[in-house]
Scaffold this active site. Structure first.
Site, PDB file in Angstrom:
ATOM      1  N   ALA A   1      45.453 -21.477 -34.798  1.00  0.00           N
ATOM      2  CA  ALA A   1      45.262 -20.413 -35.728  1.00  0.00           C
ATOM      3  C   ALA A   1      46.735 -19.417 -35.777  1.00  0.00           C
ATOM      4  O   ALA A   1      47.352 -19.213 -36.689  1.00  0.00           O
ATOM      5  CB  ALA A   1      44.181 -19.467 -35.547  1.00  0.00           C
TER       6      ALA A   1
ATOM      7  N   ARG B   1      51.586 -18.497 -23.021  1.00  0.00           N
ATOM      8  CA  ARG B   1      51.250 -18.449 -21.521  1.00  0.00           C
ATOM      9  C   ARG B   1      52.549 -18.691 -20.621  1.00  0.00           C
ATOM     10  O   ARG B   1      53.053 -19.711 -20.982  1.00  0.00           O
ATOM     11  CB  ARG B   1      50.327 -19.549 -21.239  1.00  0.00           C
TER      12      ARG B   1
ATOM     13  N   GLU C   1      52.153 -12.549 -13.136  1.00  0.00           N
ATOM     14  CA  GLU C   1      52.397 -11.124 -13.842  1.00  0.00           C
ATOM     15  C   GLU C   1      51.421 -10.154 -12.897  1.00  0.00           C
ATOM     16  O   GLU C   1      50.152 -10.573 -12.609  1.00  0.00           O
ATOM     17  CB  GLU C   1      51.645 -11.125 -15.227  1.00  0.00           C
TER      18      GLU C   1
ATOM     19  N   HIS D   1      53.957  -8.757 -21.632  1.00  0.00           N
ATOM     20  CA  HIS D   1      52.644  -9.419 -22.049  1.00  0.00           C
ATOM     21  C   HIS D   1      51.993  -8.493 -23.117  1.00  0.00           C
ATOM     22  O   HIS D   1      50.581  -8.005 -22.595  1.00  0.00           O
ATOM     23  CB  HIS D   1      51.686  -9.629 -20.775  1.00  0.00           C
TER      24      HIS D   1
ATOM     25  N   ALA E   1      52.358  -8.693 -26.877  1.00  0.00           N
ATOM     26  CA  ALA E   1      52.072  -9.370 -27.788  1.00  0.00           C
ATOM     27  C   ALA E   1      50.594  -9.108 -28.510  1.00  0.00           C
ATOM     28  O   ALA E   1      50.501  -9.179 -29.538  1.00  0.00           O
ATOM     29  CB  ALA E   1      52.466 -10.844 -27.849  1.00  0.00           C
TER      30      ALA E   1
END
Length: 317
Positions: free
Chosen positions: A156, A233, A262, A284, A286
């Site tokens: 998607a 990722r 992270e 991170h 988004a």
């Protein structure tokens, strides 16, 4: 049901996170270290986690645990096999990021393609003020229109990225899976994408098969010095190899929102390269538009209430 949220600080402090209706006993922790998980989940029926790992030894030590509701799409933090063996249902959230991640992807693409970071820094350093004309040309600028966007991942989010690309007049192509033949005419061979793309963006899960999808062999096969963008990722792109490829001129820039570890260590190669004008690194985020986070939490508590009603949703086990 006794319900514990292990890492509430993965959401903003000013965001109201309504507890599940089925949570008769509700506890939140701002963050949870690995050695605190078993103690905090002792006696709990439901665990909510965004990024706190729940490994086999944890599952085996928690006989009362019946449901893990993952406040994210990625579920690599949970040992699904152990959950199946011990009768623990795992649910995640899905398709919440079809706007926020594609938009962030294009924010990175535009920042790199138009050298926004470099020019902004020049202004801060006084270059415009010292110039003798209305503009100056210290960094390259290229249009998106007419360029080829290679998309690795046809789900998607990948499809939404392609739709935005078409709006910019780009040619989006979906890469066939690395090392896999015969996927059909909707896919462009992986090697051809490496050779012909002006920008390559990744939108696939991290699995043993996708780890290091892009590393030095792939960078050396790139003919058009593409931008490399990863909002999916950490681990899909070999970080040390990516910086080396940038230094050797094999690629034109890096736009990363995710890293293998992270938060990253100071010596992470992408972090160390982030002062370059052709590198854009975000932490991170988004996924983190307010609209998307609201949907994440809606699905997270929906999973708890649906499980309590014997009608579990979006199950992985």
């Amino acid at each position: 049901m006794r319900t514990i949220f292990l890492d509430r600080n993965t959401f903003p402090a000013d965001m109201d996170l309504t507890p599940p209706g089925a949570a008769e006993n509700w506890t939140t922790h701002d963050r949870t270290a690995p050695d605190e998980v078993i103690e905090r989940l002792a006696g709990a029926n439901v665990a909510i986690t965004n990024k706190v790992p729940l490994r086999r030894e944890t599952i085996e030590a928690l006989p009362d645990l019946k449901l893990i509701s993952v406040a994210a799409t990625g579920y690599d933090v949970v040992d699904l096999e152990a959950c199946r063996e011990h009768g623990v249902t795992v649910s995640n959230v899905r398709e919440y990021a079809v706007n926020t991640v594609p938009e962030h992807t294009f924010a990175l693409i535009l920042a790199l393609r138009r050298s926004i970071i470099g020019y902004h820094q020049d202004v801060l350093n006084g270059a415009w003020q010292r110039s003798e004309q209305f503009c100056f040309h210290t960094h390259p600028i290229q249009d998106l229109a007419g360029s080829r966007l290679g998309i690795i991942g046809e789900g998607a989010i990948g499809q939404a990225v392609a739709a935005i690309a078409r709006g910019f007049g780009m040619e989006p192509v979906f890469a066939a899976h690395k090392g896999v033949d015969g996927l059909g005419p909707l896919y462009t061979p992986f090697e051809k994408v490496l050779e012909t793309a002006d920008i390559i963006t990744l939108h696939c899960p991290l699995t043993p098969a996708t780890r290091d999808t892009l590393a030095m062999p792939e960078f050396r096969a790139m003919k058009r010095r593409p931008l490399i963008v990863n909002t999916s990722r950490g681990g899909l792109v070999n970080e040390a190899d990516a910086v080396r490829a940038l230094q050797e001129g094999l690629i034109g820039g890096l736009g990363f929102d995710v890293l293998m570890r992270e938060p990253p260590e100071a010596e992470n190669p992408i972090v160390r390269a982030a002062e370059r004008p052709d590198v854009v690194l975000t932490p991170h985020v988004a996924w983190a538009s307010r609209e998307a986070m609201t949907e994440v939490w809606r699905q997270t508590i929906e999973a708890v209430d649906a499980f309590a009603a014997d009608a579990p949703v979006r199950t992985l086990t």
